[in-house]
Design an enzyme around this catalytic site. Sequence first.
Site, short mmCIF file in Angstrom:
data_model
loop_
_atom_site.label_atom_id
_atom_site.label_comp_id
_atom_site.label_asym_id
_atom_site.label_seq_id
_atom_site.Cartn_x
_atom_site.Cartn_y
_atom_site.Cartn_z
N ARG A 122 11.17 3.99 4.77
CA ARG A 122 9.93 4.53 4.24
C ARG A 122 8.68 4.04 4.97
NH1 ARG A 122 11.48 3.36 -1.79
NH2 ARG A 122 13.55 2.80 -1.05
N GLU A 159 17.03 -6.11 -3.92
CA GLU A 159 17.28 -6.01 -5.36
C GLU A 159 18.70 -5.50 -5.59
OE1 GLU A 159 13.73 -4.76 -8.27
OE2 GLU A 159 13.81 -3.58 -6.45
O1 LIG Z 1 10.77 -6.19 -1.46
P1 LIG Z 1 12.20 -5.79 -1.37
O2 LIG Z 1 13.01 -6.26 -2.55
O3 LIG Z 1 12.83 -6.24 -0.09
O4 LIG Z 1 12.29 -4.20 -1.45
C1 LIG Z 1 11.42 -3.35 -0.76
C2 LIG Z 1 12.15 -2.56 0.26
O5 LIG Z 1 13.15 -1.73 -0.38
C3 LIG Z 1 12.93 -0.37 -0.01
O6 LIG Z 1 13.68 0.00 1.09
P2 LIG Z 1 15.25 0.19 1.05
O7 LIG Z 1 15.91 -1.05 1.55
O8 LIG Z 1 15.68 0.67 -0.29
O9 LIG Z 1 15.54 1.22 2.18
P3 LIG Z 1 15.04 2.72 2.44
O10 LIG Z 1 13.59 2.67 2.79
O11 LIG Z 1 15.88 3.06 3.62
O12 LIG Z 1 15.33 3.55 1.24
C4 LIG Z 1 11.48 -0.29 0.30
O13 LIG Z 1 11.17 0.83 1.12
C5 LIG Z 1 11.21 -1.60 0.96
O14 LIG Z 1 11.52 -1.58 2.35
N1 LIG Z 2 11.92 -0.85 -7.41
C1 LIG Z 2 12.05 -0.17 -6.26
N2 LIG Z 2 11.57 1.09 -6.14
C2 LIG Z 2 11.69 1.76 -4.98
N3 LIG Z 2 12.28 1.27 -3.90
C3 LIG Z 2 12.76 0.02 -3.98
N4 LIG Z 2 13.37 -0.75 -3.09
C4 LIG Z 2 13.66 -1.92 -3.66
N5 LIG Z 2 13.25 -1.95 -4.93
C5 LIG Z 2 12.68 -0.75 -5.15
#
Ligand SMILES: O=P(O)(O)OC[C@H]1O[C@H](OP(=O)(O)OP(=O)(O)O)[C@H](O)[C@@H]1O
Ligand SMILES: Nc1ncnc2[nH]cnc12
Length: 205
Positions: A122, A159
């Site tokens: 993202r 998470e």
């Molecule tokens: O603060 P944190 O607990 O590390 O979580 C935040 C991260 O999680 C999500 O990405 P995700 O790993 O879900 O990957 P994506 O963007 O590919 O969906 C979001 O876009 C952040 O990069």
């Molecule tokens: N709460 C949350 N919402 C969206 N993206 C996430 N990636 C990790 N935690 C998330």
Amino acid sequence: MGEEANCNVAMESAAPKENGHTTGGAAAEAKAAAAACAEIAVTDAAAVPKPTPPPAAVAVDPRLQGISDAIRVVPHFPKQGIMFNDITPLLLRPGVFKDAVDIFVERYRGMAIAAVAGIEARGFIFGPAIALAIGAKFIPLRKPKKLPGEVISETYVLEYGTDCLQMHVGAIEPGERVLIVDDLVATGGTLCAAIRLLGTHYFLI
Ligand SMILES: O=P(O)(O)OC[C@H]1O[C@H](OP(=O)(O)OP(=O)(O)O)[C@H](O)[C@@H]1O
Ligand SMILES: Nc1ncnc2[nH]cnc12
């Protein structure tokens, strides 16, 4: 951020939420200052020097509410207990999407930022638009086995699971200022991994 200074790293979550605590704090501060002024006025209006007027409440950017409203919270996705902040409704509204990008462009333009590092996936939505607007190069911080060249890697805990970020060696020159961009921070694990990744070969402020 770290003690050794050479490469300067700042982090931005691309969809800032308005912070009610900050606004409440400023309002409370203004109220306290107003009360203090009133107290001086009734004590001895002639002898006491004119009090400094209370500081104006901190102006809140009106765009933040629209951004906040455009983020959908989905309970228990992708698993029980997770409140998932879904930015896809924001992307469907060009004006709000532009506001999210513009806020960061306004904040970081003219700050000698050489590179914007976007976190997969993202951070790739917001990072390139910010990079182009501030005249910086864009560096993708990718999930494993996506980059063909020599990489450095950082593993981190999410998470819901663990993951790893990789960056091409040589993407950043020593001393360059890097802005890290993602859509949100939850535990901060991803952000810390990105900072470690940049800090492995470059110093942080
Ligand atoms: O603060 P944190 O607990 O590390 O979580 C935040 C991260 O999680 C999500 O990405 P995700 O790993 O879900 O990957 P994506 O963007 O590919 O969906 C979001 O876009 C952040 O990069
Ligand atoms: N709460 C949350 N919402 C969206 N993206 C996430 N990636 C990790 N935690 C998330």
